[in-house]
Design a protein around this motif. Sequence first.
Motif, PDB file in Angstrom:
ATOM      1  N   UNK A 107      38.535 -29.648  29.832  1.00 44.95           N
ATOM      2  CA  UNK A 107      38.272 -28.323  30.415  1.00 44.95           C
ATOM      3  C   UNK A 107      38.832 -28.249  31.827  1.00 44.95           C
ATOM      4  N   UNK A 108      38.633 -29.292  32.599  1.00 47.80           N
ATOM      5  CA  UNK A 108      39.137 -29.318  33.969  1.00 47.80           C
ATOM      6  C   UNK A 108      40.659 -29.343  33.976  1.00 47.80           C
ATOM      7  N   UNK A 168      46.025 -23.846  34.494  1.00 51.68           N
ATOM      8  CA  UNK A 168      46.057 -22.378  34.508  1.00 51.68           C
ATOM      9  C   UNK A 168      46.360 -21.813  35.898  1.00 51.68           C
ATOM     10  N   UNK A 169      46.277 -22.658  36.910  1.00 51.48           N
ATOM     11  CA  UNK A 169      46.571 -22.215  38.283  1.00 51.48           C
ATOM     12  C   UNK A 169      48.089 -22.233  38.488  1.00 51.48           C
ATOM     13  N   UNK A 219      51.593 -30.327  35.663  1.00 52.27           N
ATOM     14  CA  UNK A 219      50.788 -30.445  34.441  1.00 52.27           C
ATOM     15  C   UNK A 219      50.928 -31.811  33.777  1.00 52.27           C
ATOM     16  N   UNK A 220      52.105 -32.456  33.898  1.00 55.66           N
ATOM     17  CA  UNK A 220      52.294 -33.750  33.237  1.00 55.66           C
ATOM     18  C   UNK A 220      51.386 -34.819  33.851  1.00 55.66           C
ATOM     19  N   UNK A 221      50.983 -34.617  35.093  1.00 54.76           N
ATOM     20  CA  UNK A 221      50.048 -35.559  35.722  1.00 54.76           C
ATOM     21  C   UNK A 221      48.607 -35.222  35.350  1.00 54.76           C
ATOM     22  N   UNK A 222      48.270 -33.929  35.370  1.00 55.29           N
ATOM     23  CA  UNK A 222      46.915 -33.525  34.982  1.00 55.29           C
ATOM     24  C   UNK A 222      46.625 -33.899  33.535  1.00 55.29           C
TER      25      UNK A 222
END
Length: 324
Positions: free
Chosen positions: A185-186, A192-193, A200-203
């Motif tokens: 979820x996080x 989404x920001x 995103x590849x790190x998140x």
Amino acid sequence: MIARTKKLLSYLFKLAIVALAFWFIYHRIIKNSDNLERFHNLVANISHNKVLITMVLVVLLMLLNWLLESLKWWHLTRILAPMSVWLAIESVFCGLTWAVFTPNRIGEYGGRVMFLPNRKRIHGVFAMAVGSFGQNVITNVLGAGASVWFLFSYIHLNAWLMAGITVVALVFMGLMVTFYFNIKWMVSLLNSIKFLKKFHRFFDIMGKYRAAELLSIMWFCLARFFVFTFQYYLVIHLLIPEIPLFEMALVMFVFFFIQSALPSLDVLDIGVRSLTATTLFGYITNQSIAVVVSVSLIYIINLIIPAILGSVFVFKLKFFDRTA
């Protein structure tokens, strides 16, 4: 300029907290002749053998504590770049060396990930964040529960206010656990920001840990929590044997909870820790100096000694390694 000003104000705020803590400890505890007399009478009856055995046990528990953290780090890095358990131990101790002189121990991230291949180091920061989140969940959940007990037992708030605090604590505890086991979820929120989408590849690294893996990490976190709680118990029981185990443990949970929320600079953190501990333990003992000594000893054994040991591994770092 604004960013630099904010950074300067942040450092000044932290230093002010540390300065006030040391001032309080000196003028209200160390300089107080009654406290000194009570402490002198207390330690006069402790045998040298008992002190030696207790300190040896505390040091062994320190090694167990960081071994558990190393195993957790080894577990976290398996999806990035598998490393040996020994290399995981080296990286954890090296991280502690970096952590001791950086605000909020942020240098610990840099020290650890330098043992990963160059292209996996940023990923390693987010993998480590998962482990830190797990440790915070344990500290906050147990600390919030213990805080409700502490307020009920010693502060004696209005019944309705106490009921409201209890509900808030239960909701907080539930949310912490829920978000940990649904860390995706996080990740979705961060992706989404708009200005963060390029990262995103790190998140997404955080989202790769499944519930079973997160549970395994949580067990390591829980084991570490009880290991360093037991360290405090051994030292405090040595100096203040009359404190009941139950009350001591729950006050320690509250102490960890508050300490985790305070800004700190590890090299000066001992003052803030001592101030927090003496305030909380003041409700169950009048041996303020014994509490300061206990907190200081654990701080030195758990953070300073490992940081010194970790300095050996700093020389193994490859800052300009370009391997994949």
